[in-house]
Structures are given as C-alpha cells and as structure tokens.
Enzyme design. Structure first.
Site, PDB file in Angstrom:
ATOM      1  N   LYS A  13       0.847  -1.195   0.000  1.00 52.94           N
ATOM      2  CA  LYS A  13       0.000   0.000   0.000  1.00 52.94           C
ATOM      3  C   LYS A  13       0.872   1.231   0.000  1.00 52.94           C
ATOM      4  CE  LYS A  13      -1.631   1.518   4.106  1.00 52.94           C
ATOM      5  NZ  LYS A  13      -2.206   1.603   5.451  1.00 52.94           N
ATOM      6  N   SER A 193       5.564   6.898  -2.295  1.00 56.65           N
ATOM      7  CA  SER A 193       6.706   6.415  -3.100  1.00 56.65           C
ATOM      8  C   SER A 193       7.849   5.880  -2.244  1.00 56.65           C
ATOM      9  CB  SER A 193       7.233   7.521  -4.017  1.00 56.65           C
ATOM     10  OG  SER A 193       6.184   8.101  -4.742  1.00 56.65           O
ATOM     11  N   ARG A 194       7.514   5.408  -1.053  1.00 61.57           N
ATOM     12  CA  ARG A 194       8.519   4.831  -0.146  1.00 61.57           C
ATOM     13  C   ARG A 194       9.544   5.855   0.336  1.00 61.57           C
ATOM     14  NH1 ARG A 194       4.796   1.831   0.094  1.00 61.57           N
ATOM     15  NH2 ARG A 194       4.837  -0.402  -0.310  1.00 61.57           N
ATOM     16  N   LEU A 195       9.224   7.164   0.169  1.00 66.96           N
ATOM     17  CA  LEU A 195      10.139   8.206   0.656  1.00 66.96           C
ATOM     18  C   LEU A 195       9.681   8.637   2.047  1.00 66.96           C
ATOM     19  CD1 LEU A 195      10.667  10.219  -2.648  1.00 66.96           C
ATOM     20  CD2 LEU A 195      12.015   8.347  -1.692  1.00 66.96           C
TER      21      LEU A 195
END
Ligand SMILES: Cc1cc2nc3c(=O)[nH]c(=O)nc-3n(C[C@H](O)[C@H](O)[C@H](O)COP(=O)(O)O)c2cc1C
Length: 215
Positions: A13, A193-195
């Site tokens: 997610k 965005s996994r940032l």
C-alpha cells in the site's frame, strides 16, 4: 497452501496520511512520543498501548513479544510481567532492549532503545493492586514461559490461589515492572513512493541529537 501464499508479494500500500518534519516535531523525543500516543488513542487505533519488546538471550539470539505500556515519563517506559519469564531472564542477563509501536492506521512506527531496570517494589505494588482480581490471581497461577502439561494446570492453580488469597492476593515476588531508560528513539511516518520520514533522537552528553535517516 492457501491462495494468499502465491500472491503475498503483491500486497502493498501507499502511505499518504501525514508527514513528519524537523520543524513540526518536538525537540524532546518524550514529548513527540506523548503527542503520537495521544493521537493514536484519539484515532481509536486498535490497542494503541501495545508494543513489541525485543530482548537478547545469553546465547545472543533475539526474541520478541508484545506487552502493554503502563507508564511513561522522563525516567522511561514501563511495562509489567513475570520476572521469571523468558523476557525476564533474558533481561537479567542482558539489560539492553528495544521497544516498537506500530500504529497501522496512522502509518506510524516508534522505536525505542535503551537499558532496562526493575521499577521499585512500591511502584509494582501500586500497579498490581490496581488490577482486577482475576488478573492478580493470574499472576500467581501462571508460571509464565514454563512448559506445562496442559491447560488444566492453569485452571487448578487459579482455583488454588483464589481459595488461598480470597479477595486480597499479595503481589508475587516474581511479578513486577520493568522500565526501559531510552537513549535512542526513532519516529517513522510512512510517505508516498517509499520516501518515508524518519527522525532519530540519540542522547549525546545529556542532550538529544535529532537526525533524519534515509528510509
Ligand atoms: C496485546 C497483548 C498484550 C500483552 N501484554 C502483556 C503484558 O503487559 N505483560 C506480559 O507479561 N505479557 C503480555 N502479553 C503476552 C506476551 O506477548 C507474551 O506471550 C508473554 O509475556 C510471554 O513472553 P516471553 O515468554 O517471551 O517472556 C501480551 C500479549 C498481547 C497480544
């Protein structure tokens, strides 16, 4: 195998609920924790007070389990347990431990590391006597983490100690609180965005140094 085993790697997610910045966070990790725990309670997340406790045994193997936080202040984070349990004996041999909260609905994690000590007998007594009667009897009835021959052992022990102590079981000497004295905290906020945002606080010469970690 179930259907999910073939698709487990597709489960993912995006985290987009909030952000954690240097400007908007507290310079004190305790205050940051206090704010996030309050927000977790306000958001009615499931068991906001449940945390994982990691310990390391004499054989250098780590182990984890979940407990409930029962207090926190400048001195540290407190939970209660059986001192003879696996976690209790591991902490007797190696007092360093790590805690983790995961507030899934808020896309937040808090990690806390430090040295663990026992709380005072007075503190353990006060908390023990605030517990419901069946929990107080349970502390006597369960030789936590020991192998038992069956559930009947617990039922028989509970009946025995219930009859022995009636309405006033004293606190067993093998049961009480631990306090983790933090020297490192990390606050993780999931981002797009996994940032993700990660702020780590470390104790340096009695001051908290706050640094951002790459996600
Ligand atoms: C939500 C939740 C809360 C728990 N709270 C405690 C607790 O406060 N103290 C405790 O000793 N065990 C608690 N347990 C049970 C522990 O997870 C664990 O089974 C037990 O402490 C034995 O761990 P050990 O053998 O590693 O010492 C809780 C379990 C869950 C799922």
């Amino acid at each position: 195998m179930s259907q999910i085993s073939a698709h487990i790697s597709d489960l993912r997610k995006s985290y987009e609920r909030a952000e954690l910045s240097e400007d908007a966070s507290h310079s004190s990790p305790l205050l940051q924790f206090d704010q996030w725990l309050q927000e977790a309670v306000n958001a009615q997340v499931n068991e906001p007070n449940a945390m994982t406790v990691a310990t390391v045994g004499n054989d250098l193997r780590p182990s984890t389990r979940i407990v409930l936080i029962k207090g926190y202040d400048e001195r540290g984070i407190v939970w209660y347990t059986n001192y003879g349990s696996r976690k209790g004996t591991e902490l007797a041999g190696n007092p360093f431990a790590a805690l983790q909260f995961h507030w899934v609905e808020l896309e937040r994690v808090v990690r806390i590391e430090g040295r663990v000590e026992r709380v005072s007998d007075e503190e353990s007594d006060a908390y023990f006597h605030s517990r419901p009667l069946d929990s107080r009897i349970g502390a006597w009835a369960s030789p936590q983490s020991q192998v038992i021959s069956g559930r009947g052992v617990l039922v028989a022990n509970a009946a025995k100690y219930g009859a022995q102590f009636l309405l006033n079981p004293p606190r067993p000497a093998h049961w009480g609180g631990f306090r983790l004295v933090p020297d490192r905290w990390e606050f993780w906020q999931g981002r797009k965005s996994r940032l993700h945002d990660r702020l780590r606080y470390e104790l340096h010469h009695r001051e908290w140094l706050r640094e951002r970690l790459a996600p």
